[in-house]
Design an enzyme around this catalytic site. Structure first.
Site, PDB file in Angstrom:
ATOM      1  N   TYR A   1     -81.813  -5.595  44.331  1.00 17.60           N
ATOM      2  CA  TYR A   1     -82.383  -4.304  43.937  1.00 17.60           C
ATOM      3  C   TYR A   1     -81.874  -3.953  42.525  1.00 17.60           C
ATOM      4  O   TYR A   1     -80.662  -4.039  42.272  1.00 17.60           O
ATOM      5  CB  TYR A   1     -81.969  -3.231  44.949  1.00 17.60           C
ATOM      6  CG  TYR A   1     -82.388  -1.838  44.551  1.00 17.60           C
ATOM      7  CD1 TYR A   1     -83.731  -1.471  44.545  1.00 17.60           C
ATOM      8  CD2 TYR A   1     -81.452  -0.894  44.156  1.00 17.60           C
ATOM      9  CE1 TYR A   1     -84.118  -0.200  44.157  1.00 17.60           C
ATOM     10  CE2 TYR A   1     -81.834   0.377  43.770  1.00 17.60           C
ATOM     11  CZ  TYR A   1     -83.166   0.714  43.768  1.00 17.60           C
ATOM     12  OH  TYR A   1     -83.549   1.966  43.384  1.00 17.60           O
TER      13      TYR A   1
ATOM     14  N   ASP B   1     -77.276  -4.947  52.666  1.00 17.10           N
ATOM     15  CA  ASP B   1     -78.179  -3.856  52.303  1.00 17.10           C
ATOM     16  C   ASP B   1     -79.406  -4.037  53.198  1.00 17.10           C
ATOM     17  O   ASP B   1     -80.215  -4.936  52.985  1.00 17.10           O
ATOM     18  CB  ASP B   1     -78.540  -3.948  50.809  1.00 17.10           C
ATOM     19  CG  ASP B   1     -79.480  -2.826  50.366  1.00 17.10           C
ATOM     20  OD1 ASP B   1     -80.161  -2.230  51.233  1.00 17.10           O
ATOM     21  OD2 ASP B   1     -79.552  -2.560  49.154  1.00 17.10           O
TER      22      ASP B   1
ATOM     23  N   ARG C   1     -68.136  19.390  51.948  1.00 17.59           N
ATOM     24  CA  ARG C   1     -68.079  18.048  51.345  1.00 17.59           C
ATOM     25  C   ARG C   1     -67.434  17.078  52.331  1.00 17.59           C
ATOM     26  O   ARG C   1     -67.797  15.921  52.433  1.00 17.59           O
ATOM     27  CB  ARG C   1     -67.319  18.059  50.009  1.00 17.59           C
ATOM     28  CG  ARG C   1     -67.085  16.650  49.486  1.00 17.59           C
ATOM     29  CD  ARG C   1     -66.671  16.525  48.013  1.00 17.59           C
ATOM     30  NE  ARG C   1     -65.952  17.642  47.478  1.00 17.59           N
ATOM     31  CZ  ARG C   1     -64.656  17.905  47.722  1.00 17.59           C
ATOM     32  NH1 ARG C   1     -63.954  17.121  48.517  1.00 17.59           N
ATOM     33  NH2 ARG C   1     -64.088  18.955  47.174  1.00 17.59           N
TER      34      ARG C   1
END
Ligand SMILES: *Cc1c(COP(=O)(O)O)cnc(C)c1O
Length: 379
Positions: free
Chosen positions: A98, A170, A46
């Site tokens: 989005y 983004d 992780r």
């Protein structure tokens, strides 16, 4: 090093053990330590995984940034960025955002006391008017989805700096092939790698790229603490996709131009949204900050009837009707019922997103075949 060379070579190196030229898929959760705390930089997957590390380095290099962070999805990347905020903080964002980002902001983080302002960001005075002393983040998506508005990143950066806020771009629609926001003053670049970056519609992943060491540390903390990290197999797929990013993007842009011009000249088409047109309201900004104009196109049929749009979508043979974008194959979509259904109808209308709008992700097939498909579907 030029972009195409970086896409193939940056961040990756032959496997020291075997010389394997392709980054191995380190399908392991843990790493053996010689003595407690004495390890080779990898303790638990992780936190760190060698396949992911090479991908993160490749991503940083493509954006001319210092640090890359990979996530299990674009949404996990966005979620990690919003975790930098505290209750009471405010965010200014585009109003034709989005749909998933809009949902995360309004349905998840608003309940944690974070306030979101949605403004038409191609008008920078609207952004300035929304700034308060609590503004901590300015969220830019450019070109926007699905209306292909272009936002001036350098101008947004000036507003963010004056407000003492961080600027996020983004960059999913553009990729670093078309624009490198860190060089225009952004603090963070965010990707849904699922789209153009991986490019083959075979994996879901996200990323953030930054220059600032402290910001990188804070984001890495949340990446590990919250755990939205990708598996090594997915990292491998994105690494493989990146190697052809420049070649794919070049063809997406060429085909995008041909399709946009075809649609614009079609007697049954009312309006085409594509930033490469001279008469696109933000064309000048697009020409300044982008290297080309991409393969995302939206259009509305004459009469603006939803039934006509649906009938056209049903007739497509090559433009498969599906969510998502940026793969080698062409896709079509109906934002009002698909990608943007989570935005209330009234908000959609305010943002100029009509119920008859069709969105195309133009793939890298032969343009002649794509145009033939459009001709038979529109009729
Ligand atoms: C798809 C997309 C996202 C979300 O990414 P996922 O990988 O689907 O989680 C965010 N922003 C934009 C512009 C997208 O197209």
């Amino acid at each position: 090093m030029k972009f195409g060379t970086k896409a193939i070579h940056a961040g990756v190196h032959p496997d020291p053990e075997t010389g394997a030229i392709m980054t191995p898929i380190y399908q392991t959760s843990t790493y053996v330590q010689r003595s407690p705390g004495d390890h080779k930089g990898f303790e638990y997957s992780r936190t760190h995984n060698p396949t992911r590390s090479q991908l993160q380095d490749a991503l940083a290099a493509l954006d001319n940034g210092k640090h890359g962070l990979a996530f299990a999805s674009g949404m996990a990347a966005i979620d990690c960025i919003v975790k930098l905020l505290q209750p009471g903080d405010e965010v200014i964002s585009t109003n034709d955002l989005y749909g998933g980002s809009y949902r995360l902001f309004t349905k998840v983080y608003a309940a944690y006391g974070i306030k979101f302002h949605f403004v038409p960001m191609h008008d920078m005075t609207a952004v300035e008017a929304a700034v308060t002393e609590r503004t901590k983040l300015i969220w830019v998506e450019t070109p926007t989805n699905p209306l292909l508005n272009v936002i001036d990143i350098a101008a947004a950066s000036a507003v963010a700096k004056k407000a003492g806020a961080l600027l996020v771009v983004d960059n999913t629609f553009s990729t670093p092939y078309l624009q490198t926001p860190l060089e225009l003053g952004a603090d963070m670049v965010m990707y849904s790698l699922t789209k153009y970056m991986a490019g083959h519609s075979d994996t879901v992943m996200g990323a953030v790229v930054v220059n600032d060491d402290e910001l990188h540390q804070r984001l890495s903390f949340y990446q590990n603490a919250c755990g939205g990290t990708p598996g090594p197999q997915d990292c491998f797929l994105v690494l493989r996709g990146l190697k052809t990013l420049h070649v794919r993007m070049q063809r997406h842009c060429e085909n995008g131009r041909k399709v946009a011009e075809y649609l614009k000249a079609h007697p049954k088409v009312e309006k085409v949204f594509w930033p490469g047109f001279q008469d696109h309201p933000n064309h000048e900004v697009a020409a300044r900050q982008m290297r080309d104009f991409g393969g995302m196109i939206s259009f509305v049929l004459k009469g603006d009837r939803k039934e006509d749009a649906v009938a056209t979508l049903e007739k497509f043979q090559l433009f498969s009707l599906a969510e998502s974008l940026g793969g080698v194959e062409s896709l079509s979509g109906h934002p009002a019922t698909m990608t943007h259904a989570s935005i209330p109808a009234e908000e959609r209308r305010k943002a100029g997103l009509s119920d008859s709008l069709i969105r195309l992700s133009v793939g890298i097939e032969d343009a002649e075949d794509l145009i033939e498909d459009l001709a038979q579907a529109i009729g």
